[in-house]
Scaffold this active site. Sequence first.
Site, PDB file in Angstrom:
ATOM      1  N   TYR A  78       0.825  -1.212   0.000  1.00 41.44           N
ATOM      2  CA  TYR A  78       0.000   0.000   0.000  1.00 41.44           C
ATOM      3  C   TYR A  78       0.861   1.266   0.000  1.00 41.44           C
ATOM      4  O   TYR A  78       0.362   2.354   0.242  1.00 41.44           O
ATOM      5  CB  TYR A  78      -0.938   0.004   1.212  1.00 41.44           C
ATOM      6  CG  TYR A  78      -1.967  -1.099   1.165  1.00 41.44           C
ATOM      7  CD1 TYR A  78      -1.574  -2.432   1.256  1.00 41.44           C
ATOM      8  CD2 TYR A  78      -3.323  -0.821   1.025  1.00 41.44           C
ATOM      9  CE1 TYR A  78      -2.491  -3.458   1.205  1.00 41.44           C
ATOM     10  CE2 TYR A  78      -4.254  -1.850   0.979  1.00 41.44           C
ATOM     11  CZ  TYR A  78      -3.833  -3.161   1.075  1.00 41.44           C
ATOM     12  OH  TYR A  78      -4.747  -4.187   1.034  1.00 41.44           O
ATOM     13  N   LYS A 129       5.018 -14.547   5.286  1.00 43.67           N
ATOM     14  CA  LYS A 129       5.246 -15.435   4.141  1.00 43.67           C
ATOM     15  C   LYS A 129       6.755 -15.484   3.875  1.00 43.67           C
ATOM     16  O   LYS A 129       7.214 -15.344   2.736  1.00 43.67           O
ATOM     17  CB  LYS A 129       4.458 -14.882   2.923  1.00 43.67           C
ATOM     18  CG  LYS A 129       4.386 -15.807   1.729  1.00 43.67           C
ATOM     19  CD  LYS A 129       3.463 -16.981   1.925  1.00 43.67           C
ATOM     20  CE  LYS A 129       3.592 -17.965   0.779  1.00 43.67           C
ATOM     21  NZ  LYS A 129       2.827 -19.204   0.982  1.00 43.67           N
ATOM     22  N   ASP A 175      -0.999 -18.248   4.508  1.00 37.25           N
ATOM     23  CA  ASP A 175      -2.006 -19.105   3.870  1.00 37.25           C
ATOM     24  C   ASP A 175      -2.520 -20.164   4.844  1.00 37.25           C
ATOM     25  O   ASP A 175      -3.727 -20.404   4.950  1.00 37.25           O
ATOM     26  CB  ASP A 175      -1.467 -19.736   2.573  1.00 37.25           C
ATOM     27  CG  ASP A 175      -0.024 -20.200   2.686  1.00 37.25           C
ATOM     28  OD1 ASP A 175       0.679 -19.704   3.564  1.00 37.25           O
ATOM     29  OD2 ASP A 175       0.392 -21.071   1.902  1.00 37.25           O
ATOM     30  N   ASP A 232      -5.135  -6.703   5.918  1.00 41.45           N
ATOM     31  CA  ASP A 232      -6.375  -6.301   5.266  1.00 41.45           C
ATOM     32  C   ASP A 232      -7.264  -7.538   5.065  1.00 41.45           C
ATOM     33  O   ASP A 232      -8.454  -7.544   5.388  1.00 41.45           O
ATOM     34  CB  ASP A 232      -6.021  -5.660   3.906  1.00 41.45           C
ATOM     35  CG  ASP A 232      -7.147  -4.843   3.328  1.00 41.45           C
ATOM     36  OD1 ASP A 232      -8.213  -4.777   3.964  1.00 41.45           O
ATOM     37  OD2 ASP A 232      -6.965  -4.276   2.232  1.00 41.45           O
ATOM     38  N   ASP A 243     -10.599  -9.059   7.603  1.00 41.74           N
ATOM     39  CA  ASP A 243     -11.955  -9.243   7.086  1.00 41.74           C
ATOM     40  C   ASP A 243     -12.422 -10.669   7.353  1.00 41.74           C
ATOM     41  O   ASP A 243     -13.590 -10.903   7.667  1.00 41.74           O
ATOM     42  CB  ASP A 243     -12.019  -8.944   5.574  1.00 41.74           C
ATOM     43  CG  ASP A 243     -12.488  -7.513   5.298  1.00 41.74           C
ATOM     44  OD1 ASP A 243     -12.240  -6.644   6.169  1.00 41.74           O
ATOM     45  OD2 ASP A 243     -13.092  -7.260   4.244  1.00 41.74           O
TER      46      ASP A 243
END
Length: 332
Positions: A124, A171, A204, A228, A232
């Site tokens: 971002y 990751k 993941d 992000d 959610d």
Amino acid sequence: MAYSVTLIPGDGIGPEVAHAVRDVIDATGVEITWNEMQAGAEVINRYGTPLPEKTLDSVRRDKVALKGPIGTPIGTGFRSVNVEIRKRLELYANFRPARSIPGVKSRYKDVDLIVIRENTEGLYSGLEHVVVPGVVESLRIVTEKSSERIVRAAFDIARKYNRKKVTSVHKANILKLSDGLFLEVARKVARDYPDIEYDETIVDATAMKLVLDPSQFDVMVMENLFGDIVSDLTSGLIGGLGVAPSANIGKKYSMFEAVHGTAPDIAGKGVANPTALLLSGVLMLEHLGEDDAAKRIRLSVEKVIGEGKVVTGDLGGKATTKEYVAELIRHL
Ligand code: NAI
């Protein structure tokens, strides 16, 4: 003690839910002077910008803001006001608790975890360019400084809320340098908090583990894009965005807002559910040290939603925003 808070009602259902939240907080007896300021798509015509400078100045003066949702004008060249506020005020930590509320339909009954998302860098950072036609490059920025302050924020929040464990989500198996740096910094910071357990999990696998058994997590900290998406997902675990609060915290300023948007389909009808913004107001009261008022509001929300009689349409009821607010105030 009296406080001064900047209230930014925002667009769409923003004014309806923001004023509802103000009324409930005022009913607790905590003395707040609300400085109502404008921002959003609807003020562009008046000020030539969706984020007037005097709104930011007010937040700088008050140090604390409660903000309704703001629509991002599409195709006008204006950036997201939400992203802009976070950037201009250096609100680097996004704090999103996910806690089950009895009476809200959801997959699990006992979720209670906190996601801390880095708010300023990663993908971002807005650094994108066309390398040659047909090839675009986006830069994912990870710095030692931002990694350290976000992990420290996670441990500090863990301490404040008496949590037992902080998990770094990453990751680093693929992004060896960037997430490698994040983990190196996180391990170093963890040594300063021997009272709190620390572990790591790959993003993941984290998504799968959260869906299978969210109780294995407590406080989770991660970079911007992972945060992000994961936050959610955790909102979904407690029944969706209608009940999901958040806080954006920096060294000097803090801004509390719901996770949902402006809900243009129901704006102006007086039926919006103010719970998400109200629970953000609860986080604000805790931030101000008004734990007793915060607890009274939380218990009132749990009682009224648990009974399920006077709740808004999205929660399966027929109440208007005003009727729901009156019921909440009655139970404070
Ligand atoms: P949205 O969250 O506004 O609406 C999605 C669905 O949820 C709609 O059916 C809406 O009626 C419902 N809903 C949302 N909040 C509700 C509430 N409090 N009570 C009852 N029902 C509720 O998401 P959408 O439609 O994708 O976005 C609309 C606008 O909001 C866009 O301009 C977007 O940029 C903006 N937005 C702003 C955010 C912020 O200010 N932090 C966050 C997300 C979106």
